[in-house]
Each structure stands twice: as C-alpha cells, then as structure tokens.
Design a protein around this motif. Structure first.
Motif, PDB file in Angstrom:
ATOM      1  N   GLN A  49       1.950 -45.014 -13.741  1.00  0.00           N
ATOM      2  CA  GLN A  49       3.319 -45.375 -14.064  1.00  0.00           C
ATOM      3  C   GLN A  49       3.561 -44.889 -15.487  1.00  0.00           C
ATOM      4  OE1 GLN A  49       4.717 -49.220 -13.064  1.00  0.00           O
ATOM      5  NE2 GLN A  49       6.551 -49.037 -14.308  1.00  0.00           N
ATOM      6  N   GLN A 107       6.620 -43.708 -18.501  1.00  0.00           N
ATOM      7  CA  GLN A 107       8.004 -43.975 -18.886  1.00  0.00           C
ATOM      8  C   GLN A 107       8.349 -43.181 -20.125  1.00  0.00           C
ATOM      9  OE1 GLN A 107       9.168 -47.993 -18.585  1.00  0.00           O
ATOM     10  NE2 GLN A 107      11.077 -47.748 -19.701  1.00  0.00           N
ATOM     11  N   ASP A 108       9.569 -42.642 -20.142  1.00  0.00           N
ATOM     12  CA  ASP A 108      10.077 -41.930 -21.309  1.00  0.00           C
ATOM     13  C   ASP A 108      11.563 -42.199 -21.415  1.00  0.00           C
ATOM     14  OD1 ASP A 108      10.937 -39.677 -23.153  1.00  0.00           O
ATOM     15  OD2 ASP A 108       8.783 -39.284 -22.993  1.00  0.00           O
ATOM     16  N   ASN A 136      14.129 -47.071 -21.828  1.00  0.00           N
ATOM     17  CA  ASN A 136      13.590 -47.497 -23.104  1.00  0.00           C
ATOM     18  C   ASN A 136      12.559 -48.605 -22.870  1.00  0.00           C
ATOM     19  OD1 ASN A 136      13.092 -48.535 -25.651  1.00  0.00           O
ATOM     20  ND2 ASN A 136      15.231 -48.438 -26.297  1.00  0.00           N
ATOM     21  N   THR A 137      11.307 -48.289 -23.150  1.00  0.00           N
ATOM     22  CA  THR A 137      10.229 -49.260 -22.939  1.00  0.00           C
ATOM     23  C   THR A 137      10.412 -50.499 -23.797  1.00  0.00           C
ATOM     24  OG1 THR A 137       8.752 -47.413 -22.483  1.00  0.00           O
ATOM     25  CG2 THR A 137       7.725 -49.526 -22.924  1.00  0.00           C
ATOM     26  N   ASN A 142      12.917 -52.770 -22.477  1.00  0.00           N
ATOM     27  CA  ASN A 142      12.671 -53.048 -21.067  1.00  0.00           C
ATOM     28  C   ASN A 142      13.810 -52.534 -20.184  1.00  0.00           C
ATOM     29  OD1 ASN A 142      11.075 -53.898 -18.984  1.00  0.00           O
ATOM     30  ND2 ASN A 142      11.890 -55.991 -18.983  1.00  0.00           N
ATOM     31  N   GLN A 183      15.345 -49.642 -17.612  1.00  0.00           N
ATOM     32  CA  GLN A 183      14.996 -48.628 -16.622  1.00  0.00           C
ATOM     33  C   GLN A 183      16.277 -48.053 -16.045  1.00  0.00           C
ATOM     34  OE1 GLN A 183      12.426 -50.321 -13.670  1.00  0.00           O
ATOM     35  NE2 GLN A 183      10.718 -50.547 -15.089  1.00  0.00           N
TER      36      GLN A 183
END
Length: 96
Positions: free
Chosen positions: A23, A25-26, A52-53, A56, A58
């Motif tokens: 998994q 994320q970017d 944006n991680t 939080n 998506q």
C-alpha cells in the motif's frame, strides 16, 4: 524502495505476487500513477492511494490485483487434490 525489496524477494526465490501486498500513497497523482504502473509491471499486488497522508485524505485509490493472485495457489491445490492417489490406488477425479 519497494521495487528494491521486490528484487531481493525474487533473488531469494520468493514470489512477490503471492507473498507481498503493498500500500503506497503520494499526494501527487502523477507520482502515484508512476508507482502504480511500476508495481503492475512487476506483478506486485498493491493499492496506490492519491492523497495527503498527514491529513488522512484519500482522493483516489488504484488497486492492482495481479489476475492470478490468490487464485493460482488455490488452483494448484485443487489440481494436486484431483491427482492425489486414493486409498484404492486410483487418482481421484479420473474414471476408467
């Protein structure tokens, strides 16, 4: 780093297609899609998230399930069961 790990797995005779789930994320869509393409080409099952991680967030999720992922192992087990000799000495599933 993920592909470096995949390469190490392959060198160790481990199939990442069956042993790995990624998994990633970017925040940048282009970077996330580049990651998705690379993982897809290497046959790595993954979920690549655009967002944006830290917040939080998506916005998009790109899933890559290599078509045989999970299914190949099940088909191999089923095939082994079909050809395994029974107590009488005959293979199951074969009549004659």
């Amino acid at each position: 780093m993920v592909l470096a790990f995949v390469k190490i797995m392959i060198e160790a005779k481990l199939n990442p297609m069956h042993r790995l789930w990624v998994q990633a994320q970017d925040i940048d869509r282009t970077a996330a899609l580049m990651c998705y393409i690379q993982l897809s080409l290497w046959g790595v099952p993954a979920a690549v998230v655009v967002g944006n991680t830290l917040a939080n967030e998506q916005r998009e999720v790109f899933l890559h399930h290599w078509p045989p992922h999970g299914r190949v192992e099940m088909e191999a087990r089923t095939a082994r069961r079909r050809t395994r000799p029974t107590r009488a000495g005959k293979a199951r599933g074969h009549h004659g």
